[in-house]
Design an enzyme around this catalytic site. Structure first.
Site, mmCIF file in Angstrom:
data_model
loop_
_atom_site.group_PDB
_atom_site.id
_atom_site.type_symbol
_atom_site.label_atom_id
_atom_site.label_comp_id
_atom_site.label_asym_id
_atom_site.label_seq_id
_atom_site.Cartn_x
_atom_site.Cartn_y
_atom_site.Cartn_z
ATOM 1 N N ASP A 2 40.105 39.712 85.095
ATOM 2 C CA ASP A 2 40.770 40.939 85.166
ATOM 3 C C ASP A 2 39.767 42.041 85.680
ATOM 4 O OD1 ASP A 2 43.354 41.019 84.138
ATOM 5 O OD2 ASP A 2 42.718 40.731 82.019
ATOM 6 N N LYS A 46 52.442 35.347 83.851
ATOM 7 C CA LYS A 46 51.128 34.902 84.643
ATOM 8 C C LYS A 46 51.105 33.552 84.776
ATOM 9 C CE LYS A 46 48.868 38.985 82.981
ATOM 10 N NZ LYS A 46 48.110 39.282 81.694
ATOM 11 N N GLN A 101 45.273 38.200 76.338
ATOM 12 C CA GLN A 101 46.274 39.277 76.405
ATOM 13 C C GLN A 101 46.164 40.338 75.473
ATOM 14 O OE1 GLN A 101 48.801 39.173 78.783
ATOM 15 N NE2 GLN A 101 49.283 41.201 78.080
#
Ligand code: NAD
Length: 302
Positions: free
Chosen positions: A121, A54, A98
């Site tokens: 997200d 990422k 995460q």
């Protein structure tokens, strides 16, 4: 092979080039770039590798990237305080925590603490609600479903009035993609059926599908005789079925298989995604698109 291959690896490059161009334009005209923070608690090897991918993608696009690595014993209180700091930081437009988090930390509480307007997200209940309402309400479509829809659209597959069957009802893939495909508008407006572990006759539902989206996590679940000739088959499944030695690196790597019997299905379907190289590469790409979109919303140019 009769089916046209929809390659996520190619579509990813197209979308990243579009994002890069937009970032440059906004930087030139407004003097700002999208800011993304990735919060990693502990050093779980799989998490480290996801976060690294990422970060590298964000950097390659010219984003302001903050990598915030925290010790494994960070308390829930301190993690919530950290999120609050980034919620208030004007240079940050996307916050990623995460998963999984260390034992004893309430993941739901942590994810719900992210400002919904920085939840790139798209998992915060506010964004799930916005997705359900659809249209201009939607801010951050969850990344894997957004990638699936993008692949269908860019392959030129007709979705208007199409029969879409989704195998799987998870919160991260099945439910959101089903919801997205039934909304009015481009790349959607479909008639949607969701099938799952309690469905009586999976095969008969799949056989009706003009677009079959499979996210079950069961290797080779979908048999060739379940596929309507000419259908578009999107295989989301990523199943580790063994190990092999990589020709490139000489190291052991996982053998991956999808949820669809690809070799047989490609002779019947009109379009099909491979595994690996299909839906997989789209997820991080759409995360970057959501982060850019967050900045555009803030600037009033979304
Ligand atoms: P999940 O385990 O949360 O959900 C799987 C769903 O499939 C469940 O709703 C279950 O009811 C259904 N299902 C399972 N077995 C079935 C069967 N035999 N018949 C009918 N339905 C069945 O999984 P998930 O998180 O949605 O992921 C699904 C697959 O997609 C996994 O292989 C995962 O690794 C993969 N995945 C890939 C990406 C990506 O490529 N970027 C992202 C997310 C998930």
């Amino acid at each position: 092979m009769t089916a046209k291959l929809i390659k996520g690896t190619d579509i990813r490059e197209e979308i990243l080039a579009e994002i890069r161009a937009e970032v440059e334009k906004i930087k030139k005209e407004r003097g700002v770039v999208p800011g993304l923070v990735t919060i990693l608690v502990g050093m779980n090897p799989a998490s480290v590798s996801y976060v690294t991918a990422k970060i590298e993608t964000a950097k390659s696009l010219g984003f302001h990237e903050v990598q915030d690595s925290q010790p494994p014993d960070l308390s829930e209180k301190d993690l919530l305080a950290l999120i609050e700091k980034y919620n208030k930081d004007d240079t940050i437009h996307g916050i990623l925590v995460q998963l999984p988090l260390p034992k004893g930390v309430n993941e739901k509480k942590v994810l719900n603490a992210i400002d919904p307007d920085k939840d790139v997200d798209g998992f915060h209940p506010v964004n799930v609600g916005r997705l359900m309402i659809g249209g201009s309400e939607v801010k951050f479509p969850p990344c894997t479903p957004a990638g699936i829809q993008e692949m269908i659209v860019r392959a030129g597959v007709e979705t208007n009035g199409a029969e879409v069957v989704v195998v799987g009802r998870s919160n991260i893939v099945g439910k959101p993609i089903a919801n997205m495909m039934l909304q009015k508008g481009k790349g959607a407006n479909s008639t949607v059926t969701i099938v799952h572990t309690a469905t009586k006759d999976l095969a008969s539902h799949c056989r009706r599908a003009d677009i079959l989206i499979v996210a079950a996590g069961v290797p080779d679940l979908v048999k060739p005789q379940w596929i309507k000739p000419g259908a578009c088959v999107i295989d989301v499944g990523v199943n580790r079925v063994g190990e092999k030695v990589s020709e490139k690196t000489g190291k052991k790597v996982a053998i991956l298989k999808g949820d669809v019997d690809f070799d047989a299905a490609k002779e019947i379907a009109g379009y099909i995604t491979p595994v690996p190289g299909g839906v997989g590469p789209m997820t991080i790409t759409m995360l970057m698109k959501n982060t850019l979109s967050s900045l555009k919303h803030k600037l009033g140019i979304a």
